[in-house]
Enzyme design. Structure first.
Site, PDB file in Angstrom:
ATOM      1  N   SER A 138       0.831  -1.204   0.000  1.00 12.05           N
ATOM      2  CA  SER A 138       0.000   0.000   0.000  1.00 12.05           C
ATOM      3  C   SER A 138       0.862   1.248   0.000  1.00 12.05           C
ATOM      4  O   SER A 138       1.963   1.260   0.557  1.00 12.05           O
ATOM      5  CB  SER A 138      -0.860  -0.040   1.261  1.00 12.05           C
ATOM      6  OG  SER A 138      -1.451   1.205   1.494  1.00 12.05           O
ATOM      7  N   TYR A 145      -1.984  -0.446  10.817  1.00 14.05           N
ATOM      8  CA  TYR A 145      -2.175  -1.094   9.514  1.00 14.05           C
ATOM      9  C   TYR A 145      -0.986  -0.786   8.596  1.00 14.05           C
ATOM     10  O   TYR A 145      -0.404  -1.683   7.978  1.00 14.05           O
ATOM     11  CB  TYR A 145      -3.482  -0.604   8.870  1.00 14.05           C
ATOM     12  CG  TYR A 145      -3.563  -0.875   7.388  1.00 14.05           C
ATOM     13  CD1 TYR A 145      -3.840  -2.150   6.911  1.00 14.05           C
ATOM     14  CD2 TYR A 145      -3.318   0.141   6.458  1.00 14.05           C
ATOM     15  CE1 TYR A 145      -3.887  -2.404   5.545  1.00 14.05           C
ATOM     16  CE2 TYR A 145      -3.367  -0.111   5.096  1.00 14.05           C
ATOM     17  CZ  TYR A 145      -3.648  -1.375   4.648  1.00 14.05           C
ATOM     18  OH  TYR A 145      -3.673  -1.622   3.301  1.00 14.05           O
ATOM     19  N   LYS A 166       2.167  -3.218   6.755  1.00 11.11           N
ATOM     20  CA  LYS A 166       2.592  -3.284   5.348  1.00 11.11           C
ATOM     21  C   LYS A 166       4.097  -3.014   5.235  1.00 11.11           C
ATOM     22  O   LYS A 166       4.790  -3.683   4.456  1.00 11.11           O
ATOM     23  CB  LYS A 166       1.794  -2.298   4.492  1.00 11.11           C
ATOM     24  CG  LYS A 166       0.322  -2.660   4.344  1.00 11.11           C
ATOM     25  CD  LYS A 166       0.109  -3.958   3.571  1.00 11.11           C
ATOM     26  CE  LYS A 166      -1.333  -4.403   3.519  1.00 11.11           C
ATOM     27  NZ  LYS A 166      -1.525  -5.746   2.943  1.00 11.11           N
TER      28      LYS A 166
HETATM   29  C1  WQD Z   1      -9.901   9.148   0.470  1.00 13.11           C
HETATM   30  C2  WQD Z   1     -10.183  10.625   0.668  1.00 13.11           C
HETATM   31  C3  WQD Z   1     -10.614  11.235   2.956  1.00 13.11           C
HETATM   32  C4  WQD Z   1     -14.382   9.072   3.417  1.00 13.11           C
HETATM   33  C5  WQD Z   1      -6.915   4.441   2.724  1.00 13.11           C
HETATM   34  C6  WQD Z   1      -5.739   3.735   3.330  1.00 13.11           C
HETATM   35  C7  WQD Z   1      -4.824   3.229   2.282  1.00 13.11           C
HETATM   36  C8  WQD Z   1      -5.568   2.359   1.304  1.00 13.11           C
HETATM   37  C9  WQD Z   1      -6.735   3.086   0.744  1.00 13.11           C
HETATM   38  C10 WQD Z   1      -5.862   0.017   1.763  1.00 13.11           C
HETATM   39  C11 WQD Z   1      -9.493  11.166   1.915  1.00 13.11           C
HETATM   40  C12 WQD Z   1     -11.832  11.467   2.104  1.00 13.11           C
HETATM   41  C13 WQD Z   1     -13.220   9.595   2.880  1.00 13.11           C
HETATM   42  C14 WQD Z   1     -15.439   9.956   3.767  1.00 13.11           C
HETATM   43  C15 WQD Z   1     -14.106  11.803   2.996  1.00 13.11           C
HETATM   44  N1  WQD Z   1      -6.053   1.221   2.004  1.00 13.11           N
HETATM   45  N2  WQD Z   1     -13.070  10.930   2.677  1.00 13.11           N
HETATM   46  N3  WQD Z   1     -15.241  11.283   3.537  1.00 13.11           N
HETATM   47  O1  WQD Z   1      -7.431   7.397   3.471  1.00 13.11           O
HETATM   48  O2  WQD Z   1      -6.565   7.852   1.131  1.00 13.11           O
HETATM   49  O3  WQD Z   1      -6.449   5.590   2.042  1.00 13.11           O
HETATM   50  O4  WQD Z   1      -7.546   3.570   1.802  1.00 13.11           O
HETATM   51  O5  WQD Z   1      -6.336  -0.948   2.117  1.00 13.11           O
HETATM   52  O6  WQD Z   1      -3.827   2.519   2.875  1.00 13.11           O
HETATM   53  O7  WQD Z   1      -5.056   4.633   4.167  1.00 13.11           O
HETATM   54  O8  WQD Z   1      -8.637   6.490   1.431  1.00 13.11           O
HETATM   55  O9  WQD Z   1     -10.964   6.292   0.696  1.00 13.11           O
HETATM   56  O10 WQD Z   1     -10.487   6.513   3.161  1.00 13.11           O
HETATM   57  O11 WQD Z   1     -10.148   8.461   1.682  1.00 13.11           O
HETATM   58  O12 WQD Z   1     -13.988  13.012   2.832  1.00 13.11           O
HETATM   59  O13 WQD Z   1     -16.488   9.554   4.275  1.00 13.11           O
HETATM   60  O14 WQD Z   1     -11.587  10.776   0.913  1.00 13.11           O
HETATM   61  O15 WQD Z   1     -10.430  12.266   3.892  1.00 13.11           O
HETATM   62  O16 WQD Z   1      -9.071  12.456   1.603  1.00 13.11           O
HETATM   63  P1  WQD Z   1      -7.243   6.952   2.093  1.00 13.11           P
HETATM   64  P2  WQD Z   1     -10.129   6.861   1.773  1.00 13.11           P
END
Ligand code: WQD
Length: 339
Positions: free
Chosen positions: A128, A153, A157
């Site tokens: 990741s 998490y 990784k």
């Molecule tokens: C994306 C953007 C949130 C939800 C995570 C893990 C990474 C990988 C992918 C693997 C961010 C914003 C989100 C919501 C929002 N995981 N958001 N409202 O955090 O980039 O990555 O998932 O298994 O390791 O860290 O992904 O999809 O959670 O968020 O505004 O209800 O969407 O703040 O900017 P992230 P995400």
């Protein structure tokens, strides 16, 4: 000649299921291992419908060494393994760190041991972009220094990559590549498989699709005071179909190279950053559906911007993302409607 067997741990999961199909379509035989802790049998049915074939499935836990060894013994010659079986919720990993370390690290070690006993040498590891922590420079390359991971998490990784690297360095016959995914989104265009978040989803796109479907009342945009053009966070959203192809290309590459032991890590993203506001706008426009949202506070642990330099994937694997974000968001919505 029969198809070459590839063990796919977590093959009923979101990424594993799409990879199993890509493997089948590339002429391999996926051997799925899954304990259904975060999936359902309907995903296996979806794989069967798409490939038009039965699926080899071993139901069990990768944190059980004897079970894994038995699977490899039973299957005979296995050419490679792809390891997806792991816990993946960043937030939950703060509450259950021991479970995360035990499951994610334990299952990798058991898998490598089972591979060694059955002379299976090629390993594609599901890593990741979280291994980079908060990088100093963007786009982030594989040579960017790894900062502190921002969650247990993320630590798992980083540690798993190190374990594979050390194992390969020890001289054991192990060829491995860790694919560092950015933000996987989308679903198979058939809408027969896709992501099945149990309970409240953590990731942006499942929250968007569930809100559009009326399952959730509204989406909270986590912060609009970031140092980005529209003040919302920027990420690199990679389509699940492109991501699946990258795994097949990685396997083909590992099979081809001459070394007996090696480890490398490759970014899998599009190289493009999209903000939360852009994703939200694109989803509503392309699907002609409204998503209620409010602006909320920043989420703990989020960084402002993260997107990949993807030159290495192109150079080493000959792989490049093809799907546009609109296509991914269209397929994500189609899958939500099918659900
Ligand atoms: C994306 C953007 C949130 C939800 C995570 C893990 C990474 C990988 C992918 C693997 C961010 C914003 C989100 C919501 C929002 N995981 N958001 N409202 O955090 O980039 O990555 O998932 O298994 O390791 O860290 O992904 O999809 O959670 O968020 O505004 O209800 O969407 O703040 O900017 P992230 P995400």
């Amino acid at each position: 000649m029969g198809r070459k067997k590839i063990v796919v741990t977590g093959g009923a999961g979101y990424i594993g299921s799409h990879v199993a199909i890509a493997l089948w379509q590339a002429g391999y035989e996926p051997i799925i291992i899954d304990n259904f802790s975060n999936s359902e049998h309907r995903i296996i049915d979806g794989i069967k419908s798409i490939t038009g074939q039965d699926v080899v499935l071993h139901e069990g836990d990768c944190a059980d060494q004897d079970f894994l060894i038995k699977v490899f013994e039973k299957e005979g010659v296995v050419v490679g393994a792809m390891h997806f079986a792991a816990f993946k919720a960043v937030g939950e990993s703060f509450d259950k760190p021991l479970e995360y370390y035990h499951n994610n690290i334990g299952s990798l070690i058991f898998l490598i041991k089972a591979m060694q006993e059955s002379q299976c040498r090629n390993l594609v590891f599901s890593s990741s972009a979280t291994v980079y922590g908060e990088p100093d420079e963007l786009p982030v390359t594989e040579l960017s220094p790894q900062k502190l991971a921002l969650s247990p998490y993320g630590n798992t990784k980083q540690i798993c990559e190190k374990i594979i690297e050390d194992a390969a360095k020890s001289g054991m016959p192990l060829k491995s590549i860790a694919l560092r995914y950015f933000n996987p989104i989308g679903a198979h265009p058939s809408a027969l498989i896709g992501e099945l978040p149990l309970g409240m989803p953590n990731n942006l796109v499942p929250v968007i699709t569930q809100t559009a479907a009326g399952i959730r009342e509204k989406l909270t945009v986590f912060g609009n005071d970031y140092d980005t053009p529209d003040k919302t966070c920027v990420r690199d959203y990679i389509d699940i179909m492109d991501l699946a192809e990258a795994h097949v290309d990685t396997l083909v590459y590992l099979e081809r190279i001459k070394e007996d032991n090696c480890f490398d890590a490759i970014n899998v993203g599009t190289g493009q950053g999209h903000s939360v506001a852009e994703v939200l706008e694109a989803f509503q426009r392309i699907n002609n559906v409204k998503v209620n949202f409010v602006i909320g506070k920043r989420r703990f642990g989020d960084i402002a911007k993260l997107y990949a330099n993807v030159k290495k994937a192109e150079l080493v694997l000959g792989w490049k993302a093809k799907y546009t974000i609109e296509e991914s968001l269209k397929n994500a919505w189609k899958w939500q409607l099918a659900l």
